[in-house]
Design a protein around this motif. Structure first.
Motif, PDB file in Angstrom:
ATOM      1  N   LEU A 152      12.216  14.600 -12.937  1.00 28.75           N
ATOM      2  CA  LEU A 152      11.635  13.515 -13.458  1.00 28.75           C
ATOM      3  C   LEU A 152      11.926  13.385 -15.055  1.00 28.75           C
ATOM      4  CD1 LEU A 152       8.319  13.423 -11.376  1.00 28.75           C
ATOM      5  CD2 LEU A 152      10.482  12.056 -10.934  1.00 28.75           C
ATOM      6  N   ALA A 153      11.857  14.341 -15.718  1.00 30.64           N
ATOM      7  CA  ALA A 153      12.010  14.493 -17.038  1.00 30.64           C
ATOM      8  C   ALA A 153      13.648  13.984 -17.607  1.00 30.64           C
ATOM      9  CB  ALA A 153      11.634  15.884 -17.562  1.00 30.64           C
ATOM     10  N   ALA A 154      14.662  14.610 -16.667  1.00 30.48           N
ATOM     11  CA  ALA A 154      16.005  14.276 -16.752  1.00 30.48           C
ATOM     12  C   ALA A 154      16.012  12.789 -16.668  1.00 30.48           C
ATOM     13  CB  ALA A 154      16.761  15.127 -15.844  1.00 30.48           C
ATOM     14  N   VAL A 155      15.569  11.917 -16.102  1.00 33.43           N
ATOM     15  CA  VAL A 155      15.627  10.480 -15.827  1.00 33.43           C
ATOM     16  C   VAL A 155      14.690   9.841 -16.836  1.00 33.43           C
ATOM     17  CG1 VAL A 155      16.781  10.568 -13.776  1.00 33.43           C
ATOM     18  CG2 VAL A 155      14.311  10.193 -13.929  1.00 33.43           C
ATOM     19  N   GLU A 156      14.076  10.544 -17.543  1.00 34.43           N
ATOM     20  CA  GLU A 156      12.939  10.057 -18.565  1.00 34.43           C
ATOM     21  C   GLU A 156      11.863   8.999 -18.076  1.00 34.43           C
ATOM     22  OE1 GLU A 156      15.401   8.256 -21.662  1.00 34.43           O
ATOM     23  OE2 GLU A 156      16.147  10.567 -22.322  1.00 34.43           O
ATOM     24  N   LEU A 157      11.222   9.357 -16.913  1.00 40.15           N
ATOM     25  CA  LEU A 157      10.186   8.540 -16.175  1.00 40.15           C
ATOM     26  C   LEU A 157       9.083   8.861 -17.056  1.00 40.15           C
ATOM     27  CD1 LEU A 157      11.285   8.699 -12.416  1.00 40.15           C
ATOM     28  CD2 LEU A 157      11.444   6.635 -14.085  1.00 40.15           C
ATOM     29  N   PRO A 158       8.077   7.935 -17.469  1.00 39.73           N
ATOM     30  CA  PRO A 158       6.779   8.213 -17.847  1.00 39.73           C
ATOM     31  C   PRO A 158       5.976   8.948 -16.844  1.00 39.73           C
ATOM     32  CG  PRO A 158       7.096   5.800 -17.418  1.00 39.73           C
ATOM     33  CD  PRO A 158       8.335   6.431 -16.968  1.00 39.73           C
ATOM     34  N   THR A 159       5.921  10.134 -16.634  1.00 41.50           N
ATOM     35  CA  THR A 159       5.144  11.009 -15.629  1.00 41.50           C
ATOM     36  C   THR A 159       3.932  10.507 -15.262  1.00 41.50           C
ATOM     37  OG1 THR A 159       4.918  12.930 -16.975  1.00 41.50           O
ATOM     38  CG2 THR A 159       6.624  12.886 -15.739  1.00 41.50           C
ATOM     39  N   ALA A 160       3.119  10.069 -16.190  1.00 41.32           N
ATOM     40  CA  ALA A 160       1.616   9.874 -16.160  1.00 41.32           C
ATOM     41  C   ALA A 160       1.373   8.735 -15.495  1.00 41.32           C
ATOM     42  CB  ALA A 160       0.886   9.808 -17.421  1.00 41.32           C
ATOM     43  N   SER A 161       2.271   7.757 -15.353  1.00 40.29           N
ATOM     44  CA  SER A 161       2.048   6.457 -14.869  1.00 40.29           C
ATOM     45  C   SER A 161       2.365   6.346 -13.423  1.00 40.29           C
ATOM     46  CB  SER A 161       2.786   5.659 -15.627  1.00 40.29           C
ATOM     47  OG  SER A 161       4.205   5.631 -15.302  1.00 40.29           O
ATOM     48  N   PHE A 162       2.557   7.217 -12.600  1.00 39.90           N
ATOM     49  CA  PHE A 162       3.016   7.140 -11.190  1.00 39.90           C
ATOM     50  C   PHE A 162       2.810   8.397 -10.263  1.00 39.90           C
ATOM     51  CE2 PHE A 162       6.907   8.466 -13.311  1.00 39.90           C
ATOM     52  CZ  PHE A 162       7.412   9.693 -12.455  1.00 39.90           C
ATOM     53  N   ALA A 163       2.672   8.210  -9.341  1.00 43.02           N
ATOM     54  CA  ALA A 163       2.590   9.434  -8.215  1.00 43.02           C
ATOM     55  C   ALA A 163       4.060   9.605  -7.598  1.00 43.02           C
ATOM     56  CB  ALA A 163       1.862   8.907  -6.997  1.00 43.02           C
ATOM     57  N   SER A 164       4.112  10.764  -6.971  1.00 42.79           N
ATOM     58  CA  SER A 164       5.493  11.539  -6.439  1.00 42.79           C
ATOM     59  C   SER A 164       5.311  12.079  -5.300  1.00 42.79           C
ATOM     60  CB  SER A 164       5.951  12.419  -7.779  1.00 42.79           C
ATOM     61  OG  SER A 164       5.258  13.493  -7.900  1.00 42.79           O
ATOM     62  N   ALA A 165       6.493  12.079  -4.770  1.00 44.09           N
ATOM     63  CA  ALA A 165       6.547  12.839  -3.171  1.00 44.09           C
ATOM     64  C   ALA A 165       7.889  13.439  -3.187  1.00 44.09           C
ATOM     65  CB  ALA A 165       6.127  11.833  -2.270  1.00 44.09           C
ATOM     66  N   ILE A 166       7.830  14.401  -2.142  1.00 49.44           N
ATOM     67  CA  ILE A 166       9.186  15.023  -2.003  1.00 49.44           C
ATOM     68  C   ILE A 166       9.173  15.010  -0.456  1.00 49.44           C
ATOM     69  CG2 ILE A 166      10.601  17.077  -1.928  1.00 49.44           C
ATOM     70  CD1 ILE A 166       9.254  18.266  -4.582  1.00 49.44           C
ATOM     71  N   ASN A 167      10.478  14.568   0.085  1.00 50.13           N
ATOM     72  CA  ASN A 167      10.381  14.346   1.585  1.00 50.13           C
ATOM     73  C   ASN A 167       9.067  13.773   2.275  1.00 50.13           C
ATOM     74  OD1 ASN A 167      12.999  15.404   1.300  1.00 50.13           O
ATOM     75  ND2 ASN A 167      12.318  17.064   1.432  1.00 50.13           N
ATOM     76  N   GLY A 168       8.487  12.767   1.640  1.00 44.78           N
ATOM     77  CA  GLY A 168       7.297  12.177   2.139  1.00 44.78           C
ATOM     78  C   GLY A 168       6.112  12.818   1.989  1.00 44.78           C
ATOM     79  N   GLU A 169       6.098  14.053   1.241  1.00 46.21           N
ATOM     80  CA  GLU A 169       4.875  14.755   1.025  1.00 46.21           C
ATOM     81  C   GLU A 169       4.551  14.639  -0.393  1.00 46.21           C
ATOM     82  OE1 GLU A 169       3.131  16.950   3.312  1.00 46.21           O
ATOM     83  OE2 GLU A 169       4.384  15.924   4.735  1.00 46.21           O
ATOM     84  N   PHE A 170       3.399  14.165  -0.700  1.00 46.63           N
ATOM     85  CA  PHE A 170       2.655  13.839  -1.737  1.00 46.63           C
ATOM     86  C   PHE A 170       2.817  15.388  -2.749  1.00 46.63           C
ATOM     87  CE2 PHE A 170      -1.198  14.188  -4.461  1.00 46.63           C
ATOM     88  CZ  PHE A 170      -0.959  13.297  -5.714  1.00 46.63           C
TER      89      PHE A 170
END
Length: 69
Positions: free
Chosen positions: A25-43
């Motif tokens: 996420l840091a590599a694509v410079e997304l503002p990490t505090a403003s969204f939720a994330s999931a890997i393979n559908g798992e929060f």
């Protein structure tokens, strides 16, 4: 350096093997505090992103968290 293939919000990406979700996420410079994330559908909680290691073929998604009652 060995690279692995993942998708990030449906877009193919390559990241170094051993990368965490936080690294990707840091590599694509997304503002990490403003969204939720999931890997393979798992929060993945914001404070767990640095420990969540990515593997070949993982699908990473970011989305606006919805709260309410």
């Amino acid at each position: 350096m060995t690279l692995i293939n993942i998708t990030l919000n449906g877009e193919a990406r390559q990241v170094p093997a051993g990368s965490s979700l936080a690294d990707a996420l840091a590599a694509v410079e997304l503002p990490t505090a403003s969204f939720a994330s999931a890997i393979n559908g798992e929060f993945v909680a914001r404070d767990a992103r640095a420990q969540a290691l990515l593997a070949e073929g993982d699908a990473v998604f970011t989305f606006q968290a919805i709260t309410g009652g």
